[in-house]
Design a protein around this motif. Structure first.
Motif, PDB file in Angstrom:
ATOM      1  N   LEU A  56       1.379 -14.680  -3.222  1.00 18.97           N
ATOM      2  CA  LEU A  56       2.304 -13.560  -3.129  1.00 18.97           C
ATOM      3  C   LEU A  56       3.241 -13.797  -1.954  1.00 18.97           C
ATOM      4  O   LEU A  56       3.055 -14.722  -1.167  1.00 18.97           O
ATOM      5  N   ARG A  57       4.267 -12.968  -1.834  1.00 20.35           N
ATOM      6  CA  ARG A  57       5.211 -13.075  -0.729  1.00 20.35           C
ATOM      7  C   ARG A  57       5.064 -11.853   0.173  1.00 20.35           C
ATOM      8  O   ARG A  57       4.835 -10.740  -0.317  1.00 20.35           O
ATOM      9  N   VAL A  58       5.187 -12.074   1.471  1.00 16.56           N
ATOM     10  CA  VAL A  58       5.019 -10.995   2.447  1.00 16.56           C
ATOM     11  C   VAL A  58       6.238 -10.960   3.358  1.00 16.56           C
ATOM     12  O   VAL A  58       6.710 -11.993   3.826  1.00 16.56           O
ATOM     13  N   VAL A  59       6.733  -9.762   3.623  1.00 18.26           N
ATOM     14  CA  VAL A  59       7.843  -9.536   4.547  1.00 18.26           C
ATOM     15  C   VAL A  59       7.331  -8.688   5.696  1.00 18.26           C
ATOM     16  O   VAL A  59       6.827  -7.580   5.467  1.00 18.26           O
ATOM     17  N   GLY A  60       7.424  -9.190   6.924  1.00 12.97           N
ATOM     18  CA  GLY A  60       6.985  -8.425   8.078  1.00 12.97           C
ATOM     19  C   GLY A  60       6.050  -9.211   8.964  1.00 12.97           C
ATOM     20  O   GLY A  60       5.733 -10.382   8.704  1.00 12.97           O
ATOM     21  N   LYS A  61       5.587  -8.562  10.004  1.00 14.64           N
ATOM     22  CA  LYS A  61       4.699  -9.204  10.978  1.00 14.64           C
ATOM     23  C   LYS A  61       3.266  -9.153  10.458  1.00 14.64           C
ATOM     24  O   LYS A  61       2.684  -8.076  10.292  1.00 14.64           O
ATOM     25  N   LEU A  62       2.696 -10.313  10.221  1.00 13.58           N
ATOM     26  CA  LEU A  62       1.399 -10.397   9.565  1.00 13.58           C
ATOM     27  C   LEU A  62       0.273  -9.751  10.361  1.00 13.58           C
ATOM     28  O   LEU A  62      -0.728  -9.315   9.787  1.00 13.58           O
ATOM     29  N   ASP A  63       0.410  -9.682  11.678  1.00  6.62           N
ATOM     30  CA  ASP A  63      -0.647  -9.093  12.499  1.00  6.62           C
ATOM     31  C   ASP A  63      -0.428  -7.609  12.780  1.00  6.62           C
ATOM     32  O   ASP A  63      -1.222  -6.985  13.499  1.00  6.62           O
ATOM     33  N   ALA A  64       0.634  -7.025  12.217  1.00  2.00           N
ATOM     34  CA  ALA A  64       0.888  -5.590  12.409  1.00  2.00           C
ATOM     35  C   ALA A  64      -0.150  -4.772  11.653  1.00  2.00           C
ATOM     36  O   ALA A  64      -0.555  -5.129  10.534  1.00  2.00           O
ATOM     37  N   LEU A  65      -0.586  -3.676  12.246  1.00  2.00           N
ATOM     38  CA  LEU A  65      -1.536  -2.782  11.580  1.00  2.00           C
ATOM     39  C   LEU A  65      -0.804  -1.891  10.589  1.00  2.00           C
ATOM     40  O   LEU A  65       0.284  -1.378  10.870  1.00  2.00           O
ATOM     41  N   VAL A  66      -1.415  -1.718   9.411  1.00  2.00           N
ATOM     42  CA  VAL A  66      -0.838  -0.841   8.386  1.00  2.00           C
ATOM     43  C   VAL A  66      -1.906   0.158   7.940  1.00  2.00           C
ATOM     44  O   VAL A  66      -3.091  -0.159   7.876  1.00  2.00           O
ATOM     45  N   LYS A  67      -1.450   1.347   7.610  1.00  2.00           N
ATOM     46  CA  LYS A  67      -2.357   2.408   7.188  1.00  2.00           C
ATOM     47  C   LYS A  67      -1.831   3.118   5.931  1.00  2.00           C
ATOM     48  O   LYS A  67      -2.546   3.360   4.985  1.00  2.00           O
ATOM     49  N   LYS A  68      -0.534   3.462   5.963  1.00  2.00           N
ATOM     50  CA  LYS A  68       0.073   4.201   4.862  1.00  2.00           C
ATOM     51  C   LYS A  68       0.788   3.215   3.941  1.00  2.00           C
ATOM     52  O   LYS A  68       1.650   2.454   4.379  1.00  2.00           O
ATOM     53  N   VAL A  69       0.421   3.237   2.662  1.00  2.00           N
ATOM     54  CA  VAL A  69       0.881   2.213   1.728  1.00  2.00           C
ATOM     55  C   VAL A  69       1.522   2.869   0.510  1.00  2.00           C
ATOM     56  O   VAL A  69       0.975   3.811  -0.068  1.00  2.00           O
ATOM     57  N   ALA A  70       2.685   2.347   0.120  1.00  2.00           N
ATOM     58  CA  ALA A  70       3.325   2.747  -1.135  1.00  2.00           C
ATOM     59  C   ALA A  70       3.170   1.613  -2.139  1.00  2.00           C
ATOM     60  O   ALA A  70       3.098   0.441  -1.757  1.00  2.00           O
ATOM     61  N   VAL A  71       3.125   1.965  -3.419  1.00  2.00           N
ATOM     62  CA  VAL A  71       3.010   0.944  -4.464  1.00  2.00           C
ATOM     63  C   VAL A  71       3.889   1.354  -5.637  1.00  2.00           C
ATOM     64  O   VAL A  71       3.939   2.531  -6.017  1.00  2.00           O
ATOM     65  N   VAL A  72       4.599   0.377  -6.181  1.00  2.00           N
ATOM     66  CA  VAL A  72       5.433   0.583  -7.367  1.00  2.00           C
ATOM     67  C   VAL A  72       5.225  -0.617  -8.283  1.00  2.00           C
ATOM     68  O   VAL A  72       5.461  -1.757  -7.886  1.00  2.00           O
ATOM     69  N   GLY A  73       4.772  -0.365  -9.507  1.00  2.00           N
ATOM     70  CA  GLY A  73       4.625  -1.449 -10.457  1.00  2.00           C
ATOM     71  C   GLY A  73       5.976  -1.956 -10.918  1.00  2.00           C
ATOM     72  O   GLY A  73       6.934  -1.191 -11.054  1.00  2.00           O
ATOM     73  N   GLY A  74       6.083  -3.273 -11.148  1.00  2.00           N
ATOM     74  CA  GLY A  74       7.322  -3.836 -11.649  1.00  2.00           C
ATOM     75  C   GLY A  74       8.321  -4.141 -10.551  1.00  2.00           C
ATOM     76  O   GLY A  74       7.954  -4.507  -9.432  1.00  2.00           O
ATOM     77  N   ASP A  75       9.600  -3.960 -10.850  1.00  2.00           N
ATOM     78  CA  ASP A  75      10.692  -4.210  -9.913  1.00  2.00           C
ATOM     79  C   ASP A  75      10.840  -3.002  -8.996  1.00  2.00           C
ATOM     80  O   ASP A  75      11.282  -1.939  -9.418  1.00  2.00           O
ATOM     81  N   GLY A  76      10.494  -3.183  -7.710  1.00  2.00           N
ATOM     82  CA  GLY A  76      10.499  -2.046  -6.782  1.00  2.00           C
ATOM     83  C   GLY A  76      11.603  -2.077  -5.751  1.00  2.00           C
ATOM     84  O   GLY A  76      11.532  -1.351  -4.750  1.00  2.00           O
ATOM     85  N   ASN A  77      12.645  -2.862  -5.984  1.00  2.00           N
ATOM     86  CA  ASN A  77      13.700  -3.008  -4.986  1.00  2.00           C
ATOM     87  C   ASN A  77      14.333  -1.687  -4.574  1.00  2.00           C
ATOM     88  O   ASN A  77      14.567  -1.446  -3.394  1.00  2.00           O
ATOM     89  N   ARG A  78      14.605  -0.831  -5.535  1.00  2.00           N
ATOM     90  CA  ARG A  78      15.317   0.394  -5.190  1.00  2.00           C
ATOM     91  C   ARG A  78      14.429   1.446  -4.514  1.00  2.00           C
ATOM     92  O   ARG A  78      14.921   2.493  -4.098  1.00  2.00           O
ATOM     93  N   PHE A  79      13.142   1.159  -4.395  1.00  2.00           N
ATOM     94  CA  PHE A  79      12.229   2.130  -3.784  1.00  2.00           C
ATOM     95  C   PHE A  79      11.889   1.789  -2.335  1.00  2.00           C
ATOM     96  O   PHE A  79      11.090   2.493  -1.714  1.00  2.00           O
TER      97      PHE A  79
END
Length: 371
Positions: free
Chosen positions: A271-294
């Motif tokens: 997969l491809r990841v954008v951002g700092k890999l060691d940053a902590l994340v808690k709140k996650v959004a998910v969109v199936g398919g093409d999610g560019n506009r979200f």
């Protein structure tokens, strides 16, 4: 007993009504007919020639797909070309194709809820509201002996919910009158004689999207040959419906850890990841398919990361500027719908005593590989 094709699709549309699809989406029956008994149904993400060959080998009568087999108007139907060959095989082998796309994406308990569940999100909400499933009131008059049976039937079909409370109703006792005429077969009384019966006025609320299913269930449980009932529109908003979901992880983890979790959950090569890999994340959004506009919507809603597919180069730069991380897990994570939808339809058919078989396609349709 085999299920009729239209019966199978009724179950699909009870989960994902066509009315909640995005405007212009190519959903519904694309190839063949539903006016036939169905021995075997196969759930597929994409209708490719390899998938059709699988359906032929499995003796499938009906394909239920997420992605449309006919997305653009056909200019010709040449069987010496790839698209025409695919349609030729479908028609020659009498395989119908039905598509549930954005209606399945939007549906409560549909695609995006399945994705959120697979990632392990809690406190899940709609990411972007597309419509509100307004409420209606059902009023039906039931003989006192059947009030419980009718109430249970309509609540099982989706009525009677107010917030987290189920089986919500109001019941008032009274007397119903009727005179059975020639040709009737009354449950109570006899032809030509005015009858007075102790009845209950049963009132409950239902989402507009569930009206058809609720009315059908109510009539099936009601003993009368002709059922007296009313449906009233209410100026009350129901549940928000829309694209994508947003929720929280059980505990903060790094972006790197979440990416590994997503990769494992969806059996991805990469997969491809954008951002700092060691940053902590808690709140996650998910969109199936093409999610560019979200991406901006997810950032506005306070998501630390958006899990989706088909991210563009410049969209990734915009996300970095907005301070939101991205995990591009690919469009193909929507393959989760094959087993989920197959399980749902199989359960519904078994509940009604049908012997129609339901399987999930085993063909891998992701065109991309990671090297």
């Amino acid at each position: 007993m085999l299920a009729h094709g239209q019966t199978v699709i009724q179950y699909v549309e009870q989960l994902a009504p066509k009315s909640i699809a995005m405007e212009g989406d190519k959903i519904g029956l694309h190839v063949g007919t539903l006016q036939k008994p169905v021995k075997k149904v196969m759930i597929v993400l994409d209708v490719l020639e390899e998938v059709v060959d699988e359906a032929i080998a499995e003796g499938v009568d009906l394909l239920i797909a997420h992605h449309a087999v006919i997305f653009r108007p056909l200019k010709h139907l040449r069987t010496d070309l790839a698209a025409g060959k695919l349609y030729e095989k479908l028609i020659k082998h009498d395989i119908a194709v039905y598509t549930a796309h954005t209606n399945l994406d939007v549906a409560e308990g549909g695609m995006n809820d399945w994705l959120a569940e697979a990632i392990g999100l809690t406190d899940v909400q709609v990411l972007e509201t597309t419509q509100t499933d307004n409420l209606k009131k059902l009023v039906v008059f039931v003989p006192a002996t059947h009030r419980e049976a009718v109430l249970q039937a309509v609540t099982a079909a989706g009525a009677g919910w107010i917030g987290n409370y189920s089986h919500c109703s109001f019941q008032a006792e009274g007397t119903g009158t009727f005179l059975p005429r020639e040709g009737t077969k009354p449950f109570v009384g006899e032809q030509g004689k005015l009858e007075a019966v102790e009845e209950v006025r049963l009132e409950t609320v239902m989402p507009a999207s569930r009206q058809s299913a609720v009315i059908k269930a109510m009539k099936a449980a009601h003993p009368y040959e002709e059922v007296a009932y009313d449906v009233y529109p209410l100026d009350l908003p129901g549940k928000a419906l829309g694209i994508g979901r947003i929720g929280r992880l059980p505990s903060p983890i790094t972006l790197r850890e979440l990416a590994a979790q997503v990769k494992a959950s969806f059996s991805l090569e990469g997969l491809r990841v954008v951002g700092k890999l060691d940053a902590l994340v808690k709140k996650v959004a998910v969109v199936g398919g093409d999610g560019n506009r979200f991406v901006s919507t997810a950032a506005f809603r306070g998501a630390d990361v958006l899990v989706t597919g088909d991210i563009y180069y410049h969209t990734a730069h915009d996300a970095m500027a907005d301070g939101i991380h991205l995990i591009d897990a690919g469009h193909n994570i929507e393959k989760i719908m094959k087993d989920k939808l197959a399980g749902y339809i199989k359960d519904r058919l078994e509940q009604e005593g049908y012997q129609t078989d339901v399987i999930a396609s085993q063909v891998h349709t992701d065109p991309f590989h990671f090297l």
